[in-house]
Design a protein around this motif. Structure first.
Motif, short mmCIF file in Angstrom:
data_model
loop_
_atom_site.label_atom_id
_atom_site.label_comp_id
_atom_site.label_asym_id
_atom_site.label_seq_id
_atom_site.Cartn_x
_atom_site.Cartn_y
_atom_site.Cartn_z
N LEU A 202 -20.46 50.36 -45.39
CA LEU A 202 -19.22 50.99 -44.92
C LEU A 202 -19.09 50.73 -43.43
O LEU A 202 -19.92 51.19 -42.63
N LYS A 203 -18.07 49.96 -43.06
CA LYS A 203 -17.78 49.74 -41.64
C LYS A 203 -16.39 49.11 -41.53
O LYS A 203 -15.93 48.45 -42.47
N PRO A 204 -15.73 49.29 -40.40
CA PRO A 204 -14.41 48.67 -40.28
C PRO A 204 -14.53 47.15 -40.16
O PRO A 204 -15.47 46.67 -39.52
N ALA A 205 -13.60 46.42 -40.76
CA ALA A 205 -13.56 44.97 -40.55
C ALA A 205 -13.19 44.74 -39.08
O ALA A 205 -12.58 45.61 -38.45
N LYS A 206 -13.55 43.57 -38.58
CA LYS A 206 -13.27 43.28 -37.15
C LYS A 206 -11.78 43.39 -36.84
O LYS A 206 -11.40 43.79 -35.75
N ASP A 207 -10.95 43.02 -37.82
CA ASP A 207 -9.50 43.03 -37.58
C ASP A 207 -8.83 44.27 -38.20
O ASP A 207 -7.62 44.27 -38.45
N ALA A 208 -9.60 45.32 -38.45
CA ALA A 208 -9.00 46.54 -39.05
C ALA A 208 -8.38 47.42 -37.96
O ALA A 208 -8.86 47.44 -36.82
N ILE A 209 -7.36 48.15 -38.36
CA ILE A 209 -6.77 49.15 -37.46
C ILE A 209 -7.43 50.48 -37.79
O ILE A 209 -7.41 50.92 -38.96
N ILE A 210 -8.04 51.08 -36.80
CA ILE A 210 -8.78 52.32 -37.05
C ILE A 210 -7.88 53.51 -36.75
O ILE A 210 -7.29 53.60 -35.67
N ILE A 211 -7.74 54.38 -37.74
CA ILE A 211 -6.88 55.56 -37.57
C ILE A 211 -7.72 56.81 -37.84
O ILE A 211 -8.34 56.93 -38.90
#
Ligand code: CDP
Length: 231
Positions: A202-211
């Motif tokens: 579980l981790k954000p992708a490099k190009d993900a928008i974190i909200i």
């Protein structure tokens, strides 16, 4: 909501995040508004875990659990019963929609989801859905592994206390008997296993928008996501 501008909207939307970060309800609402398919991949890992427990297989027996994942027929369909369910989930011919939400499944699903054979079998099925396009898919590794080329990647986060409060409220509303503390502890354990595992953590992708969804209602988060859909 549906208009000409939609031609430029992202066709594949990946939403990842930890337990009770709001992925499923937000993903479903977005998919309904956009007229897209919706797939909650957590249901699939839950179904495999339920099937293994139901067949009295030791969860530590990786080989047997992997076999279950390869053989299982999971059917996710629109709800046929009005009891707050988002979907019908069937394993073979059995309706397991609520069974996969039980405490035993909660306590074992992260161990099952860390097995390579389980992930491989589930990822193959998820990509087949993804190929249809016009889909909102939610999980832990959608933006990083399942659909690395998704047009829009969102990563939802919230403090573990807030997430446990949300889950506790849902469980109480459905007559469950778990305490807030039990839910909090189990969620912390799951977060840890899900984010520490070597495969598809579980981790954000490099190009993900974190909200961050802390203190926000569903409508607010959806509005934020729309901003990126239209951008
Ligand atoms: O609903 P909740 O957020 O509690 O969890 P879920 O989305 O139903 O996922 C249950 C478990 O399945 C997670 O804790 C992960 O261990 C696993 N999972 C995963 O490994 N990969 C995914 N794409 C989705 C879920």
């Amino acid at each position: 909501m549906v208009n000409k501008k939609m031609a430029n909207y992202p066709k594949t939307i990946a939403i990842d995040g930890p337990a009770a970060s709001g992925k499923s309800s937000i993903g479903q609402e977005l998919a309904d508004e956009l007229g897209y398919l919706f797939l909650d991949t957590g249901l699939m890992y839950r179904a495999v875990t339920w099937a293994a427990l139901n067949q009295n297989i030791e969860i530590s027996n990786e080989k047997r659990v992997n076999e279950i994942a390869q053989q299982i027929k999971i059917n996710i369909r629109p709800p046929s019963v009005k009891d707050d369910r988002q979907f019908d989930v069937f394993v073979d011919e059995q309706d397991v929609t609520w069974l996969i939400r039980g405490q035993m499944v909660n306590n074992n699903v992260s161990q099952v989801s860390a097995y390579a054979g389980v992930r491989k079998a589930m990822t193959i099925q998820q990509r087949i859905f993804g190929e249809r396009g016009k889909i909102v898919m939610v999980g832990r590794d959608i933006g990083t592994v399942v659909l690395p080329d998704a047009d829009l990647k969102i990563y939802l986060e919230a403090s573990v206390e807030e997430r446990a409060r949300r889950r506790y409220k849902e469980i109480v509303e459905h007559g469950g008997s778990e305490t807030y503390q039990e839910i909090l502890d189990s969620m912390k354990r799951r977060d840890e296993i899900d984010s520490q595992r070597s495969l598809a953590p579980l981790k954000p992708a490099k190009d993900a928008i974190i909200i961050s969804t802390d203190g926000k209602d569903r409508g607010q988060v959806i509005k934020e996501i729309y901003h990126f859909i239209k951008a």
